[in-house]
Write a protein that holds these residues in place. Structure first.
Motif, PDB file in Angstrom:
ATOM      1  N   GLU A  74      54.063  55.599  32.133  1.00  0.00           N
ATOM      2  CA  GLU A  74      53.395  54.319  32.324  1.00  0.00           C
ATOM      3  C   GLU A  74      51.896  54.452  32.575  1.00  0.00           C
ATOM      4  O   GLU A  74      51.118  53.584  32.183  1.00  0.00           O
ATOM      5  CB  GLU A  74      54.061  53.548  33.463  1.00  0.00           C
ATOM      6  CG  GLU A  74      55.475  53.133  33.123  1.00  0.00           C
ATOM      7  CD  GLU A  74      56.178  52.406  34.254  1.00  0.00           C
ATOM      8  OE1 GLU A  74      55.491  51.922  35.169  1.00  0.00           O
ATOM      9  OE2 GLU A  74      57.414  52.335  34.201  1.00  0.00           O
ATOM     10  N   LYS A  75      51.483  55.534  33.204  1.00  0.00           N
ATOM     11  CA  LYS A  75      50.055  55.750  33.461  1.00  0.00           C
ATOM     12  C   LYS A  75      49.276  55.847  32.145  1.00  0.00           C
ATOM     13  O   LYS A  75      48.208  55.256  32.004  1.00  0.00           O
ATOM     14  CB  LYS A  75      49.867  57.021  34.296  1.00  0.00           C
ATOM     15  CG  LYS A  75      48.450  57.321  34.654  1.00  0.00           C
ATOM     16  CD  LYS A  75      48.360  58.579  35.504  1.00  0.00           C
ATOM     17  CE  LYS A  75      46.908  58.950  35.785  1.00  0.00           C
ATOM     18  NZ  LYS A  75      46.791  60.207  36.500  1.00  0.00           N
ATOM     19  N   GLU A  78      49.241  52.307  30.322  1.00  0.00           N
ATOM     20  CA  GLU A  78      48.234  51.407  30.909  1.00  0.00           C
ATOM     21  C   GLU A  78      46.819  51.856  30.551  1.00  0.00           C
ATOM     22  O   GLU A  78      45.952  51.041  30.265  1.00  0.00           O
ATOM     23  CB  GLU A  78      48.409  51.322  32.424  1.00  0.00           C
ATOM     24  CG  GLU A  78      49.665  50.582  32.845  1.00  0.00           C
ATOM     25  CD  GLU A  78      49.763  49.177  32.256  1.00  0.00           C
ATOM     26  OE1 GLU A  78      48.756  48.432  32.274  1.00  0.00           O
ATOM     27  OE2 GLU A  78      50.841  48.826  31.759  1.00  0.00           O
ATOM     28  N   LYS A  81      46.041  50.811  26.994  1.00  0.00           N
ATOM     29  CA  LYS A  81      45.773  49.369  26.907  1.00  0.00           C
ATOM     30  C   LYS A  81      44.353  49.052  27.376  1.00  0.00           C
ATOM     31  O   LYS A  81      43.660  48.234  26.774  1.00  0.00           O
ATOM     32  CB  LYS A  81      46.789  48.591  27.741  1.00  0.00           C
ATOM     33  CG  LYS A  81      48.181  48.564  27.149  1.00  0.00           C
ATOM     34  CD  LYS A  81      49.111  47.803  28.075  1.00  0.00           C
ATOM     35  CE  LYS A  81      50.535  47.786  27.598  1.00  0.00           C
ATOM     36  NZ  LYS A  81      51.424  47.085  28.545  1.00  0.00           N
ATOM     37  N   GLU A  82      43.930  49.690  28.461  1.00  0.00           N
ATOM     38  CA  GLU A  82      42.594  49.430  29.010  1.00  0.00           C
ATOM     39  C   GLU A  82      41.479  49.985  28.121  1.00  0.00           C
ATOM     40  O   GLU A  82      40.401  49.408  28.057  1.00  0.00           O
ATOM     41  CB  GLU A  82      42.468  50.048  30.401  1.00  0.00           C
ATOM     42  CG  GLU A  82      43.304  49.363  31.454  1.00  0.00           C
ATOM     43  CD  GLU A  82      43.280  50.101  32.789  1.00  0.00           C
ATOM     44  OE1 GLU A  82      42.424  51.002  32.975  1.00  0.00           O
ATOM     45  OE2 GLU A  82      44.127  49.772  33.639  1.00  0.00           O
TER      46      GLU A  82
END
Length: 122
Positions: A74-75, A78, A81-82
């Motif tokens: 998940e890190k 995310e 996405k950023e």
């Protein structure tokens, strides 16, 4: 006698299949770092939703690096996405083979970070 042959044959098939899946799951072919502009990152798939992306490593998308990200990372998801549309540096492992629920490529991103583009003028 025939019953023993069938049992040994079945056990042999189970052992070989288990060894193959263990090899695919744990073995990696290579690992490294690449950088470029993150031009695409999305979740896709009909049966298995996987995270897939592309990094442009050349001018006007001349060389594209396609990769996958495991769902449990998940890190990295995310971070991707950023950093969409920005210049990034990614660490990856390349596997011999993959499972359909892991992704479309043999390249799996393990870390992502923002980087400075060598094409920007100072």
């Amino acid at each position: 006698m025939l019953r023993k042959v069938i049992i040994y044959f079945t056990l042999g098939i189970i052992l070989l299949t288990s060894a193959y899946f263990a090899f695919v799951y744990y073995a990696s072919y290579s690992e490294g770092v690449r950088s470029g502009e993150l031009i695409k990152f999305s979740s896709k798939g009909y049966v298995f939703k996987t995270w897939e992306g592309e990094i442009s490593q050349g001018i006007s998308g001349a060389q594209i690096f396609k990769f996958s990200v495991l769902d449990n990372n998940e890190k990295v998801i995310e971070g991707m996405k950023e950093l969409q549309g920005q210049y990034v540096k990614v660490s990856y492992i390349e596997r011999y083979r993959t499972f359909p629920w892991w992704g479309d490529t043999n390249y799996f991103i393990t870390e992502v970070q923002k980087d400075v583009s060598p094409f920007k003028m100072k």
